[in-house]
Enzyme design. Sequence first.
Site, PDB file in Angstrom:
ATOM      1  N   ARG A  62       0.816  -1.211   0.000  1.00 46.36           N
ATOM      2  CA  ARG A  62       0.000   0.000   0.000  1.00 46.36           C
ATOM      3  C   ARG A  62       0.858   1.273   0.000  1.00 46.36           C
ATOM      4  NH1 ARG A  62      -3.837   2.399   4.369  1.00 46.36           N
ATOM      5  NH2 ARG A  62      -5.404   3.456   3.087  1.00 46.36           N
ATOM      6  N   HIS A  66       0.368   4.443  -2.457  1.00 43.21           N
ATOM      7  CA  HIS A  66       0.097   5.793  -1.947  1.00 43.21           C
ATOM      8  C   HIS A  66       1.228   6.765  -2.254  1.00 43.21           C
ATOM      9  CE1 HIS A  66      -3.521   5.155   0.966  1.00 43.21           C
ATOM     10  NE2 HIS A  66      -3.632   4.453  -0.140  1.00 43.21           N
ATOM     11  N   HIS A 194      -6.273  -5.730  -2.575  1.00 47.80           N
ATOM     12  CA  HIS A 194      -7.096  -5.965  -1.387  1.00 47.80           C
ATOM     13  C   HIS A 194      -7.311  -7.446  -1.106  1.00 47.80           C
ATOM     14  CE1 HIS A 194      -8.919  -1.627  -1.280  1.00 47.80           C
ATOM     15  NE2 HIS A 194      -7.613  -1.649  -1.092  1.00 47.80           N
TER      16      HIS A 194
HETATM   17  C1  HEM Z   1      -9.281   1.429  -5.966  1.00 46.50           C
HETATM   18  C2  HEM Z   1      -9.180   2.327  -5.026  1.00 46.50           C
HETATM   19  C3  HEM Z   1      -8.733   2.027  -3.633  1.00 46.50           C
HETATM   20  C4  HEM Z   1      -9.344   2.452  -2.509  1.00 46.50           C
HETATM   21  C5  HEM Z   1     -10.570   3.336  -2.411  1.00 46.50           C
HETATM   22  C6  HEM Z   1      -8.599   1.903  -1.397  1.00 46.50           C
HETATM   23  C7  HEM Z   1      -8.889   2.134  -0.069  1.00 46.50           C
HETATM   24  C8  HEM Z   1      -8.326   1.456   0.984  1.00 46.50           C
HETATM   25  C9  HEM Z   1      -8.714   1.600   2.362  1.00 46.50           C
HETATM   26  C10 HEM Z   1      -9.762   2.592   2.873  1.00 46.50           C
HETATM   27  C11 HEM Z   1      -7.997   0.733   3.107  1.00 46.50           C
HETATM   28  C12 HEM Z   1      -8.087   0.505   4.615  1.00 46.50           C
HETATM   29  C13 HEM Z   1      -7.405   1.619   5.357  1.00 46.50           C
HETATM   30  C14 HEM Z   1      -7.684   1.614   6.848  1.00 46.50           C
HETATM   31  O1  HEM Z   1      -8.715   1.113   7.289  1.00 46.50           O
HETATM   32  O2  HEM Z   1      -6.833   2.144   7.585  1.00 46.50           O
HETATM   33  C15 HEM Z   1      -7.130   0.042   2.204  1.00 46.50           C
HETATM   34  C16 HEM Z   1      -6.231  -0.929   2.574  1.00 46.50           C
HETATM   35  C17 HEM Z   1      -5.336  -1.509   1.710  1.00 46.50           C
HETATM   36  N1  HEM Z   1      -5.159  -1.192   0.391  1.00 46.50           N
HETATM   37 FE1  HEM Z   1      -6.388  -0.059  -0.748  1.00 46.50          FE
HETATM   38  N2  HEM Z   1      -7.576   1.151  -1.872  1.00 46.50           N
HETATM   39  C18 HEM Z   1      -7.604   1.205  -3.232  1.00 46.50           C
HETATM   40  C19 HEM Z   1      -6.702   0.620  -4.077  1.00 46.50           C
HETATM   41  C20 HEM Z   1      -5.598  -0.080  -3.671  1.00 46.50           C
HETATM   42  C21 HEM Z   1      -4.504  -0.471  -4.519  1.00 46.50           C
HETATM   43  C22 HEM Z   1      -4.374  -0.085  -5.992  1.00 46.50           C
HETATM   44  C23 HEM Z   1      -3.634  -1.190  -3.759  1.00 46.50           C
HETATM   45  C24 HEM Z   1      -2.326  -1.820  -4.138  1.00 46.50           C
HETATM   46  C25 HEM Z   1      -2.026  -2.250  -5.335  1.00 46.50           C
HETATM   47  C26 HEM Z   1      -4.183  -1.247  -2.432  1.00 46.50           C
HETATM   48  C27 HEM Z   1      -3.634  -1.930  -1.375  1.00 46.50           C
HETATM   49  C28 HEM Z   1      -4.159  -1.967  -0.106  1.00 46.50           C
HETATM   50  C29 HEM Z   1      -3.681  -2.857   0.932  1.00 46.50           C
HETATM   51  C30 HEM Z   1      -2.621  -3.916   0.761  1.00 46.50           C
HETATM   52  C31 HEM Z   1      -4.409  -2.557   2.080  1.00 46.50           C
HETATM   53  C32 HEM Z   1      -4.234  -3.185   3.470  1.00 46.50           C
HETATM   54  C33 HEM Z   1      -3.114  -2.442   4.190  1.00 46.50           C
HETATM   55  C34 HEM Z   1      -2.788  -2.945   5.578  1.00 46.50           C
HETATM   56  O3  HEM Z   1      -3.375  -3.920   6.067  1.00 46.50           O
HETATM   57  O4  HEM Z   1      -1.891  -2.331   6.193  1.00 46.50           O
HETATM   58  N3  HEM Z   1      -5.359  -0.548  -2.414  1.00 46.50           N
HETATM   59  N4  HEM Z   1      -7.343   0.506   0.922  1.00 46.50           N
END
Ligand code: HEM
Length: 320
Positions: A62, A66, A194
């Site tokens: 992530r 970001h 995700h």
């Molecule tokens: C499509 C739009 C996306 C949205 C709206 C989004 C939004 C989010 C949100 C809200 C969270 C949880 C944050 C929290 O509760 O603190 C999250 C977690 C995560 N996102 Fe996304 N995300 C998107 C795309 C992506 C992409 C493109 C990737 C990587 C290629 C990604 C990888 C991750 C990962 C791995 C987590 C878990 C992180 C952890 O457990 O520390 N996301 N995302």
Amino acid sequence: MASRSMMYLRVLIMVALATAAFSANLSPTFYNKVCPQALPTIKKIVEEAVKKETRMGASLLRLHFHDCFVNGCDASILLDRTSSFLSEKTAPPNNNSVRGFNVVDKIKSAVDKACGGPVVSCADILAVAARDSVVALGGPTWKVLLGRRDSTTANRTLATVNLPSPFSNLSTLISNFKNQGLNRKDLVALSGGHTIGLARCIIFRSRIYNDTNIHPSYARARQAICPVSGGDNNFAPLDHTRSLFDTVYFTNLVKRKGLLHSDQELFNGGSTDSLVKTYSTNFKAFSAAFAKSMIKMGNIKPLTGKKGQIRVNCRKVNSS
Ligand code: HEM
Ligand SMILES: *[C@@H]1O[C@H](CO)[C@@H](O)[C@H](O)[C@H]1NC(C)=O
Ligand SMILES: *[C@@H]1O[C@H](CO)[C@@H](O)[C@H](O)[C@H]1NC(C)=O
Ligand SMILES: *[C@@H]1O[C@H](CO)[C@@H](O)[C@H](O)[C@H]1NC(C)=O
Ligand SMILES: *[C@@H]1O[C@H](CO)[C@@H](O)[C@H](O)[C@H]1NC(C)=O
């Protein structure tokens, strides 16, 4: 005759431009001569960190995402606040949410030690650590293009504006990715990120209480750990195999068991349904698309040549 050579010249220029746009002047062998130990050193520390806590793999993936969506993949997300700029770390999509900074610091000092000095950028460390994390959790591998340099500034406003919101609908997500040069296929494939990691109750509460495109028993199970009020920081996995890079994220979407509103938007009767369906039953297709889109995302506006710098400390701009 003249017009024919003009045509050749034009074709040549077009090919050169296309190559530049595709590779963004990055190269997989960038550190081969100057520091052959760079990549194995990063891999080792990522593997140790993921072994200690599988979630770290998700967090490192992530971080790269970001980073890239805010002024390109330039490690701007790693900079702490200074008197001249605010840190992206406290922008709403990042605040109390992005993590892994200590592991990045650990990688940076180990790599600088292995290389005999600061030759590997923090931006490249994020790109390689993202790949190594995916591999460590059972996902595909790819050749990371290298040679990014680090920014000398950060922009919290831009992080707030550019990072996609979990409350967005499909058309907003598509245009958000389009602004980064990424298409719908990239959106769906990269959202497959995700398949690993966690999200907080505050992020999915409105989905599990108010959305109608959600499987009832799934909503109830999530409500049990995410009350209507309180428990904002309670976690749920983004899919139920949260330490495995697999297709479960997509099979869940097909069953209306997406955790985030934005996740379920990808399978809600719109233009991305068929891609979700394909990836839900085809790990190979998902893996290939994910790897391809990760390289594309990694090519967003890198600083190369003499632009930017190689930071000594990923959290700080070098003192001159
Ligand atoms: C499509 C739009 C996306 C949205 C709206 C989004 C939004 C989010 C949100 C809200 C969270 C949880 C944050 C929290 O509760 O603190 C999250 C977690 C995560 N996102 Fe996304 N995300 C998107 C795309 C992506 C992409 C493109 C990737 C990587 C290629 C990604 C990888 C991750 C990962 C791995 C987590 C878990 C992180 C952890 O457990 O520390 N996301 N995302
Ligand atoms: C970030 O989160 C902290 C701790 O919850 C909070 O005190 C701070 O106001 C937040 N920062 C911003 C800029 O929202
Ligand atoms: C941050 O980005 C915004 C939006 O593009 C821009 O208006 C602003 O000038 C930038 N701020 C800094 C400090 O670069
Ligand atoms: C998606 O959300 C945007 C911004 O909230 C809104 O303007 C637009 O009408 C919505 N599109 C659809 C198809 O619901
Ligand atoms: C659900 O929607 C209603 C009406 O918009 C709103 O008042 C309520 O706060 C929402 N509930 C949650 C948990 O988001």
